[in-house]
Design a protein around this motif. Sequence first.
Motif, short mmCIF file in Angstrom:
data_model
loop_
_atom_site.label_atom_id
_atom_site.label_comp_id
_atom_site.label_asym_id
_atom_site.label_seq_id
_atom_site.Cartn_x
_atom_site.Cartn_y
_atom_site.Cartn_z
N LEU A 7 0.82 -1.21 0.00
CA LEU A 7 0.00 0.00 0.00
C LEU A 7 0.85 1.26 0.00
O LEU A 7 0.45 2.29 -0.53
CB LEU A 7 -0.93 0.01 1.21
N GLY A 8 2.05 1.19 0.59
CA GLY A 8 2.90 2.37 0.71
C GLY A 8 3.86 2.59 -0.44
O GLY A 8 4.58 3.57 -0.44
N ASP A 9 3.87 1.71 -1.43
CA ASP A 9 4.78 1.86 -2.56
C ASP A 9 4.00 2.32 -3.79
O ASP A 9 3.18 1.57 -4.33
CB ASP A 9 5.46 0.52 -2.86
N PRO A 10 4.23 3.55 -4.27
CA PRO A 10 3.47 4.04 -5.43
C PRO A 10 3.94 3.49 -6.77
O PRO A 10 3.31 3.72 -7.79
CB PRO A 10 3.67 5.55 -5.36
N ARG A 14 6.51 2.35 -13.16
CA ARG A 14 5.54 1.82 -14.13
C ARG A 14 4.74 2.91 -14.84
O ARG A 14 4.04 2.64 -15.80
CB ARG A 14 4.61 0.82 -13.46
N HIS A 15 4.88 4.16 -14.40
CA HIS A 15 4.19 5.28 -15.04
C HIS A 15 5.07 6.01 -16.04
O HIS A 15 4.63 6.98 -16.66
CB HIS A 15 3.70 6.27 -13.98
N LEU A 16 6.31 5.56 -16.20
CA LEU A 16 7.23 6.24 -17.11
C LEU A 16 7.07 5.74 -18.54
O LEU A 16 6.76 4.57 -18.77
CB LEU A 16 8.67 6.02 -16.65
N GLU A 81 0.61 10.02 3.29
CA GLU A 81 1.75 10.91 3.09
C GLU A 81 2.88 10.18 2.36
O GLU A 81 3.56 10.75 1.52
CB GLU A 81 2.26 11.46 4.42
N ARG A 82 3.08 8.92 2.68
CA ARG A 82 4.17 8.15 2.09
C ARG A 82 3.93 7.87 0.60
O ARG A 82 4.87 7.87 -0.20
CB ARG A 82 4.34 6.83 2.84
N VAL A 83 2.70 7.62 0.23
CA VAL A 83 2.37 7.30 -1.16
C VAL A 83 2.39 8.54 -2.04
O VAL A 83 2.68 8.45 -3.23
CB VAL A 83 0.99 6.60 -1.22
N ASP A 84 2.08 9.69 -1.48
CA ASP A 84 1.97 10.92 -2.26
C ASP A 84 3.35 11.31 -2.78
O ASP A 84 4.22 11.73 -2.03
CB ASP A 84 1.39 12.03 -1.40
N ARG A 85 3.55 11.16 -4.09
CA ARG A 85 4.83 11.47 -4.72
C ARG A 85 4.62 12.46 -5.86
O ARG A 85 3.68 12.36 -6.63
CB ARG A 85 5.48 10.22 -5.30
N VAL A 96 1.47 11.07 -8.02
CA VAL A 96 0.76 9.85 -7.70
C VAL A 96 0.37 9.94 -6.23
O VAL A 96 1.23 10.23 -5.39
CB VAL A 96 1.63 8.59 -7.93
N HIS A 97 -0.90 9.73 -5.93
CA HIS A 97 -1.33 9.72 -4.54
C HIS A 97 -2.56 8.86 -4.36
O HIS A 97 -3.22 8.49 -5.32
CB HIS A 97 -1.56 11.14 -4.00
N GLY A 98 -2.85 8.52 -3.11
CA GLY A 98 -3.99 7.68 -2.78
C GLY A 98 -3.54 6.33 -2.26
O GLY A 98 -2.68 5.69 -2.86
N VAL A 99 -4.11 5.92 -1.14
CA VAL A 99 -3.71 4.66 -0.51
C VAL A 99 -4.38 3.48 -1.20
O VAL A 99 -3.72 2.59 -1.71
CB VAL A 99 -4.02 4.67 0.99
N LEU A 100 -5.70 3.46 -1.22
CA LEU A 100 -6.42 2.36 -1.86
C LEU A 100 -6.75 2.68 -3.32
O LEU A 100 -6.56 1.85 -4.20
CB LEU A 100 -7.70 2.05 -1.09
N ASN A 101 -7.24 3.87 -3.55
CA ASN A 101 -7.54 4.31 -4.92
C ASN A 101 -6.42 5.25 -5.35
O ASN A 101 -6.32 6.36 -4.85
CB ASN A 101 -8.87 5.06 -4.97
#
Length: 172
Positions: A7-10, A14-16, A81-85, A96-101
Amino acid sequence: MGLLTALGDPRISRHLLREEGEVIVDEVTHHWVAYVRPVAEGVLGVALLCTVPFARVEIAWLPLVLFLVLAVRATWGFLSERVDRFVITNMRVFRVHGVLNRQLSTMPLSRILDISVTKPLLGRLLGYGHFVFESAAQEQGLRDIRFVGRPDQRDLTIQRVVQRAGLRGPRV
């Protein structure tokens, strides 16, 4: 790989657009100040848990329930906060942000019209600031990027990437 790790790794890579030659110039995580509230809630929850042995038997459930609520809030706040990059590449900026979605907001470098850097007094003392992006489209997910560490250096990085991409006038 545990659930919290997943959950904490965005998973930014893979978006590049690798086949187009896109590379990461800077990946911005939140400044440590953004984690103060979740950590404080976790500490408060542990303090409440420590009061259980001293509580009367009839209301001993109350500190346990409060501990669980605070533990869930602290974990959720920490993960969000950790996922929000915020990522600066040679072609675009995206968030990229959001824990579940998960939500991905992208803006090509050519659409960045203006970047405002706001540094409150505490931010100036501790080394963080907030970005406000202005573009032709006023409503976008990249408008406010909060708790950016070393905001002046990050602003210069964006300006350098935009200049190298040839999207601003020639250097004089």
